[in-house]
Design an enzyme around this catalytic site. Structure first.
Site, PDB file in Angstrom:
ATOM      1  N   CYS A   1     -22.813  12.864  41.073  1.00  0.00           N
ATOM      2  CA  CYS A   1     -23.467  13.657  42.113  1.00  0.00           C
ATOM      3  C   CYS A   1     -22.930  15.089  42.120  1.00  0.00           C
ATOM      4  O   CYS A   1     -21.893  15.382  41.551  1.00  0.00           O
ATOM      5  CB  CYS A   1     -23.203  13.026  43.470  1.00  0.00           C
ATOM      6  SG  CYS A   1     -23.644  11.288  43.510  1.00  0.00           S
TER       7      CYS A   1
ATOM      8  N   ARG B   1     -25.952  17.828  35.905  1.00  0.00           N
ATOM      9  CA  ARG B   1     -25.137  16.618  36.076  1.00  0.00           C
ATOM     10  C   ARG B   1     -25.983  15.362  36.161  1.00  0.00           C
ATOM     11  O   ARG B   1     -25.477  14.252  36.189  1.00  0.00           O
ATOM     12  CB  ARG B   1     -24.277  16.759  37.338  1.00  0.00           C
ATOM     13  CG  ARG B   1     -23.341  17.942  37.296  1.00  0.00           C
ATOM     14  CD  ARG B   1     -22.865  18.352  38.687  1.00  0.00           C
ATOM     15  NE  ARG B   1     -22.019  17.376  39.306  1.00  0.00           N
ATOM     16  CZ  ARG B   1     -20.675  17.426  39.254  1.00  0.00           C
ATOM     17  NH1 ARG B   1     -20.095  18.384  38.574  1.00  0.00           N
ATOM     18  NH2 ARG B   1     -19.925  16.536  39.846  1.00  0.00           N
TER      19      ARG B   1
ATOM     20  N   TRP C   1     -26.853  10.905  42.381  1.00  0.00           N
ATOM     21  CA  TRP C   1     -27.088  10.039  41.225  1.00  0.00           C
ATOM     22  C   TRP C   1     -26.844   8.631  41.755  1.00  0.00           C
ATOM     23  O   TRP C   1     -25.695   8.268  42.061  1.00  0.00           O
ATOM     24  CB  TRP C   1     -26.122  10.410  40.102  1.00  0.00           C
ATOM     25  CG  TRP C   1     -26.180   9.481  38.948  1.00  0.00           C
ATOM     26  CD1 TRP C   1     -25.247   8.550  38.603  1.00  0.00           C
ATOM     27  CD2 TRP C   1     -27.248   9.332  38.010  1.00  0.00           C
ATOM     28  NE1 TRP C   1     -25.660   7.846  37.508  1.00  0.00           N
ATOM     29  CE2 TRP C   1     -26.899   8.302  37.115  1.00  0.00           C
ATOM     30  CE3 TRP C   1     -28.462   9.959  37.836  1.00  0.00           C
ATOM     31  CZ2 TRP C   1     -27.716   7.897  36.081  1.00  0.00           C
ATOM     32  CZ3 TRP C   1     -29.276   9.555  36.797  1.00  0.00           C
ATOM     33  CH2 TRP C   1     -28.910   8.544  35.927  1.00  0.00           C
TER      34      TRP C   1
ATOM     35  N   ASN D   1     -19.359  12.347  46.542  1.00  0.00           N
ATOM     36  CA  ASN D   1     -19.479  12.035  45.123  1.00  0.00           C
ATOM     37  C   ASN D   1     -18.407  10.987  44.844  1.00  0.00           C
ATOM     38  O   ASN D   1     -17.258  11.156  45.225  1.00  0.00           O
ATOM     39  CB  ASN D   1     -19.229  13.290  44.271  1.00  0.00           C
ATOM     40  CG  ASN D   1     -19.377  12.986  42.775  1.00  0.00           C
ATOM     41  OD1 ASN D   1     -20.001  11.984  42.418  1.00  0.00           O
ATOM     42  ND2 ASN D   1     -18.809  13.816  41.935  1.00  0.00           N
ATOM     43  N   GLY D   2     -18.791   9.864  44.211  1.00  0.00           N
ATOM     44  CA  GLY D   2     -17.822   8.808  43.902  1.00  0.00           C
ATOM     45  C   GLY D   2     -18.331   7.488  44.446  1.00  0.00           C
ATOM     46  O   GLY D   2     -19.524   7.308  44.660  1.00  0.00           O
TER      47      GLY D   2
ATOM     48  N   GLU E   1     -22.326   8.304  15.754  1.00  0.00           N
ATOM     49  CA  GLU E   1     -22.624   9.463  16.612  1.00  0.00           C
ATOM     50  C   GLU E   1     -24.067   9.908  16.432  1.00  0.00           C
ATOM     51  O   GLU E   1     -24.756  10.238  17.391  1.00  0.00           O
ATOM     52  CB  GLU E   1     -21.639  10.594  16.301  1.00  0.00           C
ATOM     53  CG  GLU E   1     -21.903  11.894  17.022  1.00  0.00           C
ATOM     54  CD  GLU E   1     -21.918  11.775  18.545  1.00  0.00           C
ATOM     55  OE1 GLU E   1     -21.497  10.737  19.088  1.00  0.00           O
ATOM     56  OE2 GLU E   1     -22.407  12.728  19.201  1.00  0.00           O
TER      57      GLU E   1
ATOM     58  N   LYS F   1     -26.733  10.170  19.510  1.00  0.00           N
ATOM     59  CA  LYS F   1     -27.473  11.417  19.801  1.00  0.00           C
ATOM     60  C   LYS F   1     -28.963  11.140  19.869  1.00  0.00           C
ATOM     61  O   LYS F   1     -29.647  11.573  20.782  1.00  0.00           O
ATOM     62  CB  LYS F   1     -27.206  12.472  18.705  1.00  0.00           C
ATOM     63  CG  LYS F   1     -25.905  13.205  18.811  1.00  0.00           C
ATOM     64  CD  LYS F   1     -25.836  14.217  19.920  1.00  0.00           C
ATOM     65  CE  LYS F   1     -25.163  13.810  21.191  1.00  0.00           C
ATOM     66  NZ  LYS F   1     -23.950  13.085  21.276  1.00  0.00           N
TER      67      LYS F   1
ATOM     68  N   GLU G   1     -30.029   8.654  22.907  1.00  0.00           N
ATOM     69  CA  GLU G   1     -29.824   9.102  24.302  1.00  0.00           C
ATOM     70  C   GLU G   1     -30.781  10.216  24.700  1.00  0.00           C
ATOM     71  O   GLU G   1     -31.009  10.428  25.884  1.00  0.00           O
ATOM     72  CB  GLU G   1     -28.379   9.516  24.541  1.00  0.00           C
ATOM     73  CG  GLU G   1     -27.928  10.790  23.870  1.00  0.00           C
ATOM     74  CD  GLU G   1     -26.522  11.187  24.297  1.00  0.00           C
ATOM     75  OE1 GLU G   1     -26.155  10.995  25.461  1.00  0.00           O
ATOM     76  OE2 GLU G   1     -25.768  11.688  23.450  1.00  0.00           O
TER      77      GLU G   1
ATOM     78  N   HIS H   1     -24.670  -7.636   5.529  1.00  0.00           N
ATOM     79  CA  HIS H   1     -24.210  -8.657   6.492  1.00  0.00           C
ATOM     80  C   HIS H   1     -25.140  -8.734   7.691  1.00  0.00           C
ATOM     81  O   HIS H   1     -24.740  -9.153   8.769  1.00  0.00           O
ATOM     82  CB  HIS H   1     -22.777  -8.341   6.913  1.00  0.00           C
ATOM     83  CG  HIS H   1     -21.832  -8.294   5.757  1.00  0.00           C
ATOM     84  ND1 HIS H   1     -21.282  -9.424   5.184  1.00  0.00           N
ATOM     85  CD2 HIS H   1     -21.404  -7.251   5.014  1.00  0.00           C
ATOM     86  CE1 HIS H   1     -20.534  -9.071   4.165  1.00  0.00           C
ATOM     87  NE2 HIS H   1     -20.578  -7.762   4.020  1.00  0.00           N
TER      88      HIS H   1
ATOM     89  N   LYS I   1     -24.048  13.574  33.099  1.00  0.00           N
ATOM     90  CA  LYS I   1     -23.187  14.331  32.184  1.00  0.00           C
ATOM     91  C   LYS I   1     -21.793  13.722  32.131  1.00  0.00           C
ATOM     92  O   LYS I   1     -21.148  13.730  31.113  1.00  0.00           O
ATOM     93  CB  LYS I   1     -23.102  15.804  32.613  1.00  0.00           C
ATOM     94  CG  LYS I   1     -22.242  16.655  31.679  1.00  0.00           C
ATOM     95  CD  LYS I   1     -22.756  16.635  30.248  1.00  0.00           C
ATOM     96  CE  LYS I   1     -21.832  17.337  29.277  1.00  0.00           C
ATOM     97  NZ  LYS I   1     -22.196  17.093  27.859  1.00  0.00           N
TER      98      LYS I   1
HETATM   99  C1  AGP Z   1     -22.566  11.780  24.664  1.00  0.00           C
HETATM  100  O1  AGP Z   1     -23.624  12.575  24.166  1.00  0.00           O
HETATM  101  C2  AGP Z   1     -22.830  11.248  26.041  1.00  0.00           C
HETATM  102  N1  AGP Z   1     -23.162  12.287  26.955  1.00  0.00           N
HETATM  103  C3  AGP Z   1     -21.720  10.339  26.537  1.00  0.00           C
HETATM  104  O2  AGP Z   1     -21.594   9.269  25.621  1.00  0.00           O
HETATM  105  C4  AGP Z   1     -20.326  10.985  26.697  1.00  0.00           C
HETATM  106  O3  AGP Z   1     -19.799  11.316  25.440  1.00  0.00           O
HETATM  107  C5  AGP Z   1     -19.405   9.965  27.373  1.00  0.00           C
HETATM  108  O4  AGP Z   1     -19.924   9.668  28.652  1.00  0.00           O
HETATM  109  C6  AGP Z   1     -17.956  10.467  27.513  1.00  0.00           C
HETATM  110  O5  AGP Z   1     -17.939  11.582  28.345  1.00  0.00           O
HETATM  111  P1  AGP Z   1     -16.572  12.436  28.447  1.00  0.00           P
HETATM  112  O6  AGP Z   1     -16.322  13.017  27.084  1.00  0.00           O
HETATM  113  O7  AGP Z   1     -16.822  13.455  29.499  1.00  0.00           O
HETATM  114  O8  AGP Z   1     -15.477  11.466  28.833  1.00  0.00           O
END
Ligand code: AGP
Length: 610
Positions: A2, A27, A77, A103-104, A483, A487, A490, A506, A605
């Protein structure tokens, strides 16, 4: 995660609050709201809506806000309760005189809700947050601060709070445990926010509120104390990054801007930390003797940061001989990790607020390990709780999909590996010299790759119709495959799986057919021939291959349908290079599909809750 913005001063509060929320949109959120106290008659007014900030703006335009110079606002959020207007923050008490944004997560909100209901409180929402406003009301006997102190003592979990009360129109209260909250200091005005971009156009003088601290803001002064009331003299920082650092600077998306910032980010990091062949790991918090004594490194991280950690394992073991294990933070914190006296735990996190990585770091410290973190956000919770922190200084990363933060984490891990290799004398001076020379050249190679981005865009668009992707890599580029898959999935929502190419027989080979795209990360390396064999097996089953290969490799064209070339470099450095084509491939496919690249659905984020 949030977003919170609060204001007390002499301006009209609502535009300040609304603009602040816009700067926090990155965010990720699903609803938003603003609460103010009117200057003329001290009335509490609440404006909330599901959806985007533009919907809140439309609401404020259709219901003009009377003069008010104090208010709080929030982008939500959803964690408890569906995203809708009722569950949007701020939340009020029964009398509608106390407003709270949060937030939390309040972990014990159910028991508190039951207790408050028994005392006659009526709840409007399904949220955990609403218990806070009623708890303050329950403890209120005319002194707002005292009521807040009593209320927050009852809360368990993580919270950053902003609080106002119609009976105290000259007071804005903030408190935090576990979720970031900053105080902005202005001239006859003061601010609270979850993150600096929200208030940068008003002030650069910032106090990072610490866990267990409560702030009382009036328009002309700020008092900070512990929850029990002990006064605190806070450190005032001055934020240096420019406001346009959080604007798109002409790029279509923050993500594309941040992909293009990578050459400069690495150039600055290398200038700052590589003096000749000497490493400057300022902030590490460990001297050479302590570093030399390390016999095991455990890397804990999530998502992209976890993939950086996996590359770190190959690099650190190869260059220093120090054993490295890599854990997903959420697994580390719930298994019984073996932490020895000479174990160094390295927490990698762009935001420094990821709940699982924070918890893993705390678990490691509780077991007696030294914990250092690799973070991008200054003053973040993880940074402050670590024994040492290596900041990547990549600047704010607004796009939810991590790009420059990833390559900055990789670069930092290379520097750590080089530092350990020099202490352990694990590689020859010549090998080390060659590696450092080639590492220094990476920013220039990045610029070369980015010059070729249109070729990558064409390949991306030509393959955006595939309903499923497989990413394959070996050795240091197995994490690159993971990775690349993350990318793509997501931001385009296309199912994508990263796999060690040697694992194909496998299981994954069963997936291969003409309806599948396979991205093969195959730069020149000791395992190149193995990658070619994998491509031959894929080709035989009519799989559509996109290869990432080293410039000058003509042979690969016999195996791949399309090839994205990267310049030649030291084999160990190839994960740094292949990261950019993988980012661009995902970006252009997502754009072609019309996806919300910077704020993908369901994602935030930083995942500040479990
Ligand atoms: C990566 O593109 C994502 N946004 C997500 O996997 C991110 O890397 C993960 O949440 C870790 O975030 P951080 O590096 O802020 O801990």
């Amino acid at each position: 995660m949030c977003g919170i913005v609060g204001y007390i001063g002499e301006k009209q509060a609502s535009p300040v609050l609304l603009d602040g929320l816009k700067k926090l949109e990155y965010r990720g959120y699903d609803s938003s709201g603003i609460g103010v106290i009117t200057s003329d008659d001290g009335k509490m007014l609440l404006y909330k809506t599901r959806g985007k900030i533009k919907d809140l703006q439309a609401l404020l335009e259709s219901h003009p806000v009377p003069a008010s110079s104090i208010g709080i606002s929030h982008t939500r959020w959803a964690t408890h309760g569906v995203p809708n207007k009722v569950n949007a923050h701020p939340h009020a008490d029964c009398a509608g005189k106390i407003l709270v944004v949060h937030n939390g997560i309040v972990e014990n909100f159910e028991e508190l809700k039951k207790e408050l209901r028994r005392k006659g409180h009526r709840f409007a929402s399904e949220t955990d947050t609403e218990v806070v406003s009623h708890l303050i009301e329950e403890n209120y006997r005319g002194d707002l601060i005292s009521a807040v102190r009593k209320a927050i003592k009852r809360l368990r979990g993580a919270f950053a709070l902003g609080i106002i009360s119609a009976d105290h129109p000259d007071t804005l209260v903030a408190a935090r445990v576990g979720s970031p909250l900053i105080i902005g200091l202005g001239k006859n005005e003061n601010f609270i926010a979850s993150d600096a971009p929200a208030i940068l156009e008003h002030t650069r003088k910032i106090i990072y509120l610490k866990d267990g601290q409560l702030a009382v803001l009036r328009k002309d002064k700020v008092d900070i104390s512990t929850f029990s009331g002990k006064a605190v003299r806070p450190k005032v920082d001055t934020v240096t990054f420019k406001i346009d650092a959080v604007q798109k600077q002409g790029y279509a998306h923050f993500m594309l801007k941040e992909i293009h910032e990578q050459p400069e980010v690495l150039r600055q990091m290398l200038q700052k930390r590589l003096k000749g062949e000497a490493l400057d790991l300022e902030g590490l918090g460990l001297n050479d003797r302590q570093l030399k004594a390390i016999d095991q490194i455990v890397i804990v991280a999530c998502g992209t940061a976890y993939h950086a950690g996996l590359v770190g394992k190959y690099i650190i073991e190869s260059l220093s001989g120090v054993r490295v294990s890599v854990d997903v933070s959420s697994e580390f914190r719930y298994r019984q990790p073996i932490i020895g006296k000479r174990t160094l735990v390295m927490a990698v996190s762009q935001s420094g607020e990821t709940a699982d990585t924070l918890a893993a770091a705390r678990e490691a410290k509780a077991k007696g390990a030294k914990v250092i973190s690799i973070c991008n956000v200054l003053g973040s919770s993880l940074a402050r709780e670590s024994d040492g922190v290596l900041y990547t200084y990549a600047g704010p990363e607004i796009g939810v999909a991590s790009t420059k933060a990833y390559t900055a984490q990789l670069c930092m891990l290379y520097l750590i590996a080089l530092k350990l290799s020099s202490l352990k004398h694990a590689v020859s001076p010549r090998e080390r010299h060659l590696l450092i020379k080639q590492l220094r050249n990476i920013p220039a190679l990045y610029e070369k790759i980015l010059k070729n981005k249109n070729a990558v865009a064409d390949i991306a668009r030509a393959n955006s119709h595939f309903g499923c992707f497989l990413f394959l890599g070996r050795n240091v580029n197995f994490p690159s495959a993971l990775e690349g898959a993350l990318k793509l999935k997501e931001i385009s929502y296309i199912p994508a799986e990263g796999y060690a190419a040697g694992e194909m027989k496998h299981g994954p080979i069963a997936l291969i057919d003409e309806y599948r795209a396979v991205v093969c990360v195959a730069p020149q390396s000791p395992v190149y021939e193995k990658m070619v064999s994998n491509m031959q097996e894929i080709r035989a089953r009519r799989g559509n291959i996109i290869a990432i290969a080293t410039e000058g490799d003509k042979a690969i064209a016999h195996h791949a349908h399309q090839t994205i070339y990267v310049p030649a470099t030291h084999e160990l450095l190839t994960p740094l290079l292949v990261a950019i084509p993988l980012q661009l491939l995902a970006y252009y496919i997502a754009v072609k599909l019309g996806c919300d690249v910077d704020q993908p659905r369901n994602l935030a984020k930083s995942v500040t809750v479990e």
